[in-house]
Every structure is written in C-alpha cells, then in structure tokens.
Design an enzyme around this catalytic site. Structure first.
Site, PDB file in Angstrom:
ATOM      1  CB  SER A  59     -13.219  -3.602  -1.979  1.00 10.78           C
ATOM      2  OG  SER A  59     -12.164  -2.572  -1.872  1.00 10.78           O
ATOM      3  N   PRO A  60     -15.462  -3.426   1.502  1.00 13.12           N
ATOM      4  CG  PRO A  60     -15.998  -2.960   3.378  1.00 13.12           C
ATOM      5  CD  PRO A  60     -15.169  -3.530   2.083  1.00 13.12           C
TER       6      PRO A  60
ATOM      7  CE1 TYR B 173      -2.809  -2.769  -0.284  1.00 11.79           C
ATOM      8  CE2 TYR B 173      -3.750  -2.326   2.753  1.00 11.79           C
ATOM      9  CZ  TYR B 173      -3.982  -3.523   0.978  1.00 11.79           C
ATOM     10  OH  TYR B 173      -4.948  -3.684   1.421  1.00 11.79           O
TER      11      TYR B 173
ATOM     12  N   GLY C 127     -17.660  -1.337  -2.033  1.00 13.27           N
ATOM     13  CA  GLY C 127     -17.918  -1.234  -3.976  1.00 13.27           C
ATOM     14  C   GLY C 127     -16.233  -0.250  -3.339  1.00 13.27           C
TER      15      GLY C 127
ATOM     16  CG  HIS D 230      -1.549  -8.205  -0.415  1.00 14.93           C
ATOM     17  ND1 HIS D 230      -1.109  -7.460  -0.558  1.00 14.93           N
ATOM     18  CD2 HIS D 230      -2.689  -8.737  -1.132  1.00 14.93           C
ATOM     19  CE1 HIS D 230      -2.172  -6.409  -0.837  1.00 14.93           C
ATOM     20  NE2 HIS D 230      -2.764  -7.011  -0.933  1.00 14.93           N
TER      21      HIS D 230
END
Length: 285
Positions: free
Chosen positions: A207-208, A53, A210, A127
């Site tokens: 990404s719950p 990240y 979206g 990952h």
C-alpha cells in the site's frame, strides 16, 4: 525499467501488487488480465499475490489463479518473479483471520504451488504473525519449505525488527525480503526499512500509495507530493514511488493496480529523479 535485487534474483524496481484484482470491488477478469499484461509490457518482473486475496469463502487463491492465467497468456510471463504468501485467511465475510501453524503453512504452500502451476514458488512469505503460534514455529515451517525445495526464496510480512532478525536467524541467513506497510501516511515501518538496508534484505512497501480507497487522494492529503508532481509534470503517485526508491537500493515498492493505466504510471516512477531538496521536503511532509 530499472532493476533491483531480491535475493539472487534481479527484478524490476517497481512491482505489481495484485490484491485489488481479487477482493471487494474487483474488476472483471478481462480488465485484470489487461492490467497484468500492461505491467509486463512496462517491464515489471515482480508480482505480489497471496492465497488470501479473494472475496468469497469458496474461492481461496482467486488472485493466484488469476496471475497464473495472465502470465501463461503473455510471452514475458516466464520472466516474472511471483511472490505469494500464506498464514492469513479470509472466511468470506470481509474479515481477516490468522493461522501461522506449521501444518497450515505447509498445506497452504502446496495449494499455492498447484494454483500457480509451478514446481517451486519463487518467493514465499509468511503473511502475518499469529499471536497464538510462536513465531519460531511459523518460521520453522518456512525453513522446511525452503530446505525441501518447495520454495526458492523466503520472506516475511508485517514484521518488526526483532522478528526480522529472528527470521533471518531461523532461516540460516536466507531471509531475502520483508513486506511491510509504508506510505506517506504510514511511516512507522522506517525502523524496519533501515534494518533491511543494513542487512541487505529487500524491503517491499505494501500500500505505498495509501491503499485502494485512498491512493487517488495522495496529492490532496500530502501537499508537497502534489506540488513536486506539478513541477515535474507527473502524478503525485509517481512522485511517491520515486521518493521511496530514493530511500534505499533495497526498496522495491509493490503498488496495487486494477487498471492498465495505473500500473503504467507507477512503473514510470523508476525514471523520475528527485533533487535532494525535494526528497528532504517529502521526508518532512
């Protein structure tokens, strides 16, 4: 804040996905630190990060370093379970690459330990599967890190049911979490969720809402979430997270945030109770 379990650790039922604070379009550091502090003030005790990240090639681990700084500057920082990941890379041109080799994973873990400033990583996750490396070899490296005490708990990400069972077997029954994409628009991880429920393994939807660019459109793209949100006087995003929490006690969503107000709203989802009729409607939305 309601709690759930990852392995033998009790965590907040909603975690913080820290990726938006380090990749393209990221905010300034001050706002990011305020976002993490707002999460802690709201009772969040799980933060998800990864060495990949970051935005530029020369700043690998930017997010891990940021999280370490935020936790060190808050009086509740020591209460947080930090989950990080290795095996995914960003060359710095916006693309993503893979390296699931044992050599890379072990080196990546050592680097993450230094950036996080800890003797052992609370939760370390592979990952993403690397098609060039047998899955068993990658998980063997994670097992070694667990056995050596470099990590306290082990998880996997972006895995299918067969890989979940294989990972748990290789880790000697010590797999504690699976982190897969899951949202109203992306429901193909339902089989993995059901398997985690069966095995008692935490399921962490990434990404719950979206994703970074679409989270704000959740209500317009999925009308039932907007309608039920209006009925409760809350945001569609809060309804979405409450819907996920109702699916199984092993679900611990990790919505991304880069603003204090966003994570405050997400954290409040643990106090929203939806009716069986509403849940059925959302399941079919």
């Amino acid at each position: 804040m309601h709690t759930r379990r990852i392995g033998d650790v009790e965590v907040s039922a909603i975690g913080l996905g820290a990726m938006p604070m380090s990749i393209e379009g990221r905010p300034d550091e001050g706002r990011s630190l305020a976002t993490v502090h707002a999460a802690l003030d709201a009772g969040v005790t799980l933060i998800d990060t990864a060495d990949a990240y970051h935005r530029d090639a020369d700043e690998v681990g930017h997010n891990e370093t940021l999280i370490a700084k935020a936790l060190a500057s808050h009086d509740r920082g020591a209460d947080v379970l930090v989950a990080t990941k290795g095996g995914h890379l960003r060359p710095g041109d916006g693309s993503w690459t893979l390296d699931g080799s044992p050599r890379h994973l072990k080196a990546a873990c050592e680097a993450s330990l230094r950036r996080l400033g800890v003797e052992a990583i609370g939760l370390y996750q592979f990952h993403r599967p690397d098609p060039r490396v047998p899955y068993a070899e990658s998980l063997g490296a994670i097992r070694d890190l667990l056995d050596e005490g470099k990590i306290r708990m082990a998880g996997i990400s972006n895995a299918n049911p067969e890989q979940i069972r294989q990972a748990d077997d290789i880790l000697g029954g010590r797999l504690v979490s699976v982190q897969n994409q899951f949202s109203p628009a992306f429901r193909s991880s339902e089989p993995e969720l059901r398997l985690c429920d069966e095995l008692g393994i935490a399921f962490l939807p990434w990404s719950p809402l979206g994703g970074i660019s679409r989270a704000g459109e959740l209500g317009s793209a999925h009308a039932p979430f907007a309608r039920i949100a209006e009925a409760h006087g809350v945001s569609p995003q809060r309804v979405c997270l409450a819907w996920m929490l109702a699916k199984s006690p092993v679900v611990v969503p990790i919505p991304g945030a880069s603003r204090p107000e966003t994570i405050r709203d997400s954290a409040a989802a643990t106090d929203l109770t939806l009716t069986p009729e509403e849940l059925t409607e959302l399941d079919g939305a």
